[in-house]
Design a protein around this motif. Structure first.
Motif, PDB file in Angstrom:
ATOM      1  N   ILE A 273       3.328  -4.885   4.862  1.00  0.00           N
ATOM      2  CA  ILE A 273       3.356  -5.535   3.553  1.00  0.00           C
ATOM      3  C   ILE A 273       4.534  -5.007   2.755  1.00  0.00           C
ATOM      4  CG2 ILE A 273       2.052  -5.996   1.462  1.00  0.00           C
ATOM      5  CD1 ILE A 273      -0.450  -5.123   2.985  1.00  0.00           C
TER       6      ILE A 273
ATOM      7  N   ILE B 176       1.534   4.613   1.680  1.00  0.00           N
ATOM      8  CA  ILE B 176       1.220   5.359   2.901  1.00  0.00           C
ATOM      9  C   ILE B 176       1.831   6.739   2.728  1.00  0.00           C
ATOM     10  CG2 ILE B 176       1.375   5.377   5.403  1.00  0.00           C
ATOM     11  CD1 ILE B 176       0.052   2.880   4.526  1.00  0.00           C
ATOM     12  N   LEU B 177       0.977   7.730   2.685  1.00  0.00           N
ATOM     13  CA  LEU B 177       1.467   9.091   2.477  1.00  0.00           C
ATOM     14  C   LEU B 177       1.783   9.735   3.815  1.00  0.00           C
ATOM     15  CD1 LEU B 177      -1.270  10.149  -0.068  1.00  0.00           C
ATOM     16  CD2 LEU B 177       1.069   9.501  -0.590  1.00  0.00           C
ATOM     17  N   ASP B 178       2.663  10.695   3.776  1.00  0.00           N
ATOM     18  CA  ASP B 178       2.972  11.419   5.011  1.00  0.00           C
ATOM     19  C   ASP B 178       1.781  12.229   5.479  1.00  0.00           C
ATOM     20  OD1 ASP B 178       6.376  12.070   4.052  1.00  0.00           O
ATOM     21  OD2 ASP B 178       5.532  10.531   5.356  1.00  0.00           O
TER      22      ASP B 178
ATOM     23  N   HIS C 188       1.301  -1.498   8.749  1.00  0.00           N
ATOM     24  CA  HIS C 188       0.244  -1.178   7.811  1.00  0.00           C
ATOM     25  C   HIS C 188      -1.146  -1.441   8.341  1.00  0.00           C
ATOM     26  CE1 HIS C 188       3.310  -1.473   4.307  1.00  0.00           C
ATOM     27  NE2 HIS C 188       3.314  -0.303   4.884  1.00  0.00           N
TER      28      HIS C 188
ATOM     29  N   PRO D 115       0.835  -1.207   0.000  1.00  0.00           N
ATOM     30  CA  PRO D 115       0.000   0.000   0.000  1.00  0.00           C
ATOM     31  C   PRO D 115       0.870   1.257   0.000  1.00  0.00           C
ATOM     32  CG  PRO D 115       0.135  -0.898   2.211  1.00  0.00           C
ATOM     33  CD  PRO D 115       0.899  -1.835   1.329  1.00  0.00           C
TER      34      PRO D 115
ATOM     35  N   LEU E 149      -2.874   5.713   9.883  1.00  0.00           N
ATOM     36  CA  LEU E 149      -1.970   5.018   8.981  1.00  0.00           C
ATOM     37  C   LEU E 149      -0.531   5.280   9.369  1.00  0.00           C
ATOM     38  CD1 LEU E 149      -3.729   5.929   5.636  1.00  0.00           C
ATOM     39  CD2 LEU E 149      -3.984   3.875   6.979  1.00  0.00           C
ATOM     40  N   ALA E 150       0.315   4.296   9.140  1.00  0.00           N
ATOM     41  CA  ALA E 150       1.726   4.443   9.477  1.00  0.00           C
ATOM     42  C   ALA E 150       2.546   3.689   8.454  1.00  0.00           C
ATOM     43  CB  ALA E 150       2.002   3.897  10.872  1.00  0.00           C
ATOM     44  N   LYS E 151       3.790   4.123   8.290  1.00  0.00           N
ATOM     45  CA  LYS E 151       4.639   3.483   7.289  1.00  0.00           C
ATOM     46  C   LYS E 151       5.212   2.158   7.767  1.00  0.00           C
ATOM     47  CE  LYS E 151       6.123   6.869   4.032  1.00  0.00           C
ATOM     48  NZ  LYS E 151       5.790   8.278   4.196  1.00  0.00           N
TER      49      LYS E 151
END
Lengths: 361, 260
Positions: free
Chosen positions: B246, A310-312, B218, A308, B213-215
């Motif tokens: 992921i 994931i944007l900041d 996921h 996916p 959301l986080a980097k």
């Protein structure tokens, strides 16, 4: 966080340095995809290059404001500048008249950065993180000519007629259609011209469908019919070199229908109006006076991959620079005395409520 | 990958480290994966697909695709170390492209559409080499698109799923399906979702983190495994929660807060 930033910027370097023996309107993307520009350079950067060919972009409208039209205009105009054929459908009686409002490339903006003026740099240090790494992302190869991937489009300067009087543009009015079958057939014919084969891409096309479920349309209560239209459109587009942008007002649909459309979208954006003269918002955000609305990026297309994006940040302010150029900026929280606020870097996904109440970052 | 031991997802689904001696845990079971707009659960399908091929040499997969074309899955699985094209050539992977399937609205009776789909599944299974027939997995991606293809007739979709479940449970095959639970959570016809959840033996719910959301992480997964020890007639429910990240060639699963 710094490493994350450089990773993003090196990605965009990689993308632009790939050999593009193609058309200037196309750019190689990851995992065998190809990007076309959305017509708004900030949006291209946010999405990691642009819209992927074969993807379905859905924009959730705000019933109180026509900001989705700004995105549509730029999208359509950019395609015409690159001589990419366009199919435009709208619930108005004369969709062709809309083409007269498409923007034309303006003279490039005077200041090289879109960021707030330098006096803001004197603000509190933790805000500086937002600027860190930005100059790297700001590399603009635009000369302002027609050969750029993304042009700076001036919304006050109409596009020259010769771009859309040729046979590139097909306009369809869906106001009086009893159902979407006719539009589906037109789309199928259009998409057939761009079916993908293993070879290199010779040309790309764009489909822009405005407010396909607006209440003016006779079929607007046939939700399953509309869903199957979008589903088949998506299926056909996946195997072609076309980007489909469709807008719809979620507030006028049942919640489950709206959610189904959101799931079908490869890229999902929403636009929201913000009220004028809202004192609370003015205190919360810097640059509030210049904002015309908010853009939310809910989902970014990931074709051929499972990772996916994931944007900041997922919420951006919509501003009209010099009242001509559409820009999206990260929201800048005004310094408030210690009252918490969520962390910048990982803002949660905003809800798509039409009420601009207290913002959820 | 399997030599490195099992990850949390495998354990939650019931896989054992000694694959050759234990029966395949998904035999005769229905795995339902639920996700939402914010966090896609497709990676669970990819994980199970890969496990189906790599854990047993003689297994087959029948894939009903309503959401993506084969190129997408081919590329994704290839990065995970699984070559779908060669599996297809070996007669172990059947891809039924349902992207353009649309059941007729009026005129013909509605269940014609889904009945033909079921027949296709049966035919694909019958065409399998007898060796590959021992462990078959039927994958449906995804149920909400199946509903749209059936013009919203949830009864037809439920009937179809019941038929598939009967086929797979009686023959010891596995059924895996993906559905988007946030479509039903707004109150309209929650019974549809509840029926499918009731039918499922293993429920895998994929959600975003409560904090957004986080980097690095996921999302979070909850796996509910309704184990039934048929001999004793005791059924127990095992619930496991963990997080995931992921990547292109791997999916990492870890307990909350243990990400290094």
């Amino acid at each position: 966080m710094a490493t994350t930033r450089t990773r993003v910027s090196s990605f965009s370097h990689n993308v632009s340095s790939l050999k593009s023996s193609q058309h200037p309107g196309l750019k190689n993307g990851p995992n065998g995809t190809t990007f076309i520009s959305s017509g708004i350079s900030d949006l291209d950067k946010i999405l990691g290059g642009g819209f992927s060919l074969g993807s379905l972009v859905m924009i959730m409208e705000d019933a109180e404001a026509p900001h989705h039209m700004l995105l549509l205009r730029n999208f359509m105009s950019q395609g015409l500048l690159h001589r990419q054929p366009l199919l435009y459908a709208s619930p108005s009686k004369d969709p062709r008249a809309f083409l007269g409002t498409l923007p034309s490339p303006g003279s490039s903006k005077d200041d090289t950065s879109h960021k707030p003026s330098h006096e803001k740099d004197l603000r509190i240090a933790w805000q500086y993180k937002k600027y860190f790494g930005e100059p790297q992302l700001n590399i603009n190869t635009n000369n302002g000519g027609h050969h750029d991937y993304c042009n700076d489009l001036d919304l006050r300067k109409p596009l020259e007629r010769h771009f859309f009087t040729s046979n590139n543009v097909d306009c369809v009015s869906i106001q009086n259609s009893p159902n979407l079958d006719a539009l589906k057939d037109r789309c199928a014919e259009f998409l057939a011209q761009f079916s993908r084969n293993e070879g290199s891409i010779s040309s790309a096309g764009r489909i822009a469908i405005q407010s396909f479920c607006s209440p003016q349309c006779k079929y607007s209560d046939m939700e399953w019919h509309m869903l199957s239209f979008i589903r088949s459109l998506k299926g056909m587009a996946r195997s072609s070199n076309v980007v489909v942008v469709a807008t719809f007002p979620p507030s006028l649909l049942s919640p489950s229908c709206s959610k189904r459309l959101q799931h079908m979208a490869d890229t999902l954006l929403s636009v929201r109006a913000i009220p004028d003269e809202d004192k609370e918002l003015a205190k919360l955000l810097t640059g509030y006076q210049d904002m015309v609305g908010l853009l939310n990026v809910h989902k970014v297309a990931r074709l051929n991959t499972q990772v996916p994006v994931i944007l900041d940040a997922t919420t951006f302010s919509i501003k009209l620079q010099k009242r001509r150029f559409l820009v999206f900026e990260c929201l800048n929280q005004a310094p408030v005395d210690g009252s918490g606020g969520s962390s910048y870097g990982n803002s949660g996904v905003c809800s798509t409520s039409t009420k601009a109440g207290p913002l959820d970052f | 990958m399997e030599h490195q031991g099992l990850n949390l997802m495998d354990q939650a689904l019931g896989f054992h480290s000694n694959v050759t001696q234990q029966p395949w845990p998904l035999c005769g079971r229905f795995v339902l994966v639920e996700d939402c707009v914010d966090t896609s659960g497709a990676f669970v399908l990819h994980h199970i697909l890969k496990r189906s091929f790599t854990s047993r040499p003689s297994s087959a997969v029948i894939f009903l695709a309503f959401a993506h074309p084969i190129n997408h899955y081919d590329r994704v699985l290839r990065k995970l170390g699984c070559n779908l094209s060669s599996q297809r050539d070996n007669g172990r992977f059947f891809f039924l492209d349902m992207l353009m399937l649309q059941c007729p609205v009026e005129g013909k009776p509605k269940h014609d559409g889904l009945a033909t789909v079921f027949e296709k599944i049966e035919r694909a299974i019958s065409e399998l080499h007898p060796e590959n027939k021992k462990f078959v997995t039927v994958v449906i991606d995804d149920i909400s698109c199946l509903e749209v293809a059936a013009n919203g007739s949830s009864n037809d979709v439920l009937d179809f799923l019941h038929y598939c479940y009967t086929l797979t449970s009686e023959n010891g095959y596995a059924l895996v399906a993906l559905n988007h639970q946030d479509i039903y959570s707004d109150g309209e016809r929650p019974a549809f979702m509840l029926e499918i959840e009731y039918l499922a033996d293993i429920l895998v719910k994929v959600d975003p983190l409560a904090t957004g959301l986080a980097k690095d992480v996921h999302g979070q997964v909850m796996v509910l495994n309704k184990e039934t020890q048929k001999q004793q007639g005791i059924s127990s429910i095992k619930v496991q929660n963990f997080h995931f990240k992921i990547k292109e060639n791997n999916i990492e699963y870890f307990y909350a807060g243990t990400r290094t």
